[in-house]
Design a protein around this motif. Sequence first.
Motif, short mmCIF file in Angstrom:
data_model
loop_
_atom_site.label_atom_id
_atom_site.label_comp_id
_atom_site.label_asym_id
_atom_site.label_seq_id
_atom_site.Cartn_x
_atom_site.Cartn_y
_atom_site.Cartn_z
N ARG A 49 -52.71 -7.75 -5.03
CA ARG A 49 -53.91 -8.57 -5.10
C ARG A 49 -54.38 -8.99 -3.70
NH1 ARG A 49 -52.27 -11.62 -8.67
NH2 ARG A 49 -53.37 -10.79 -10.48
N ARG A 53 -57.92 -7.94 -2.02
CA ARG A 53 -58.87 -8.97 -1.58
C ARG A 53 -59.33 -8.71 -0.15
NH1 ARG A 53 -55.74 -14.38 -3.89
NH2 ARG A 53 -56.46 -14.21 -6.06
N ARG A 69 -66.05 -13.55 -8.26
CA ARG A 69 -64.83 -13.43 -7.48
C ARG A 69 -63.87 -12.46 -8.17
NH1 ARG A 69 -59.88 -16.35 -6.81
NH2 ARG A 69 -59.24 -16.40 -4.62
N THR A 71 -60.71 -11.55 -9.55
CA THR A 71 -59.51 -12.25 -9.98
C THR A 71 -58.47 -11.32 -10.58
OG1 THR A 71 -60.56 -12.66 -12.13
CG2 THR A 71 -60.76 -14.40 -10.46
N ASP A 72 -58.88 -10.12 -11.00
CA ASP A 72 -58.01 -9.22 -11.73
C ASP A 72 -57.72 -7.95 -10.93
OD1 ASP A 72 -58.55 -11.09 -13.65
OD2 ASP A 72 -59.58 -9.73 -15.02
N CYS A 96 -63.60 -8.67 -11.44
CA CYS A 96 -63.71 -9.98 -12.07
C CYS A 96 -63.33 -9.83 -13.54
CB CYS A 96 -65.13 -10.52 -11.93
SG CYS A 96 -66.41 -9.58 -12.80
#
Length: 236
Positions: A49, A53, A69, A71-72, A96
């Motif tokens: 993750r 990002r 954003r 998130t997954d 997302c």
Amino acid sequence: MIRINRASLDADLALKLFTRTEQLKITDAGPSAARRAWRGASVEREQLRLTLRRMSAAIERCMYCGDSRGTDIDHFEPIKLSPFRTFDWMNHLLACSCCNSNAKRELFPVDSAGAPLLIDPTMDDPFDHLRLILSTGTYRWNTPKGQATIEVFQLNRADLRRGRELAFPRCQAMLRDYLRLQNSGNGRDAVKMLNALHEQPFADVLHAMYRTMTNPGADIVLGGPEVLEALHVSRP
């Protein structure tokens, strides 16, 4: 959706993912076992993750819609269809929850030869398959892959169209401000403005403007000669 450059993995994480994949192959794991292994790999998931990002557009934005954003961790080819790719770095994208869990879920259309009909922004240039109408924020498709991507990720849902439509005049205003700062010799503030421009959501709007700037009549479409000049000066 814009092109994303896939980062190289840390050697330690790459080894962990390789080991996890080999374990799945040794046990001939099916989708259920692969999902259990994924849920149990909390350390690897968090490291993945963080890497995703860092390579995402804007500030940790979803690699599909570019708005929410990320998130997954999305498995581009779903675990249900390819359990051995559960820990495959090339199969991981940042998404997302709306694009991942509500829209895509386990959908993975393929063509008659079995090739994916969804755009992988780390492998494909989305603008080869999609065309963004800047004035309305609406996507049109150029290829079957573009069509399937719009449908599966619901890229023309009302909130996304409205967001892209509003991002267009915002980009125009920021580009004009950037050019004025640059021309007045205020280089430091010009750089800050350009960074802010590139880090806002809906990065696909700015990228579409860059793609459009060499077209005939681009100054009219993009908002005037000042915007067009700013695009040429700031082009990455």
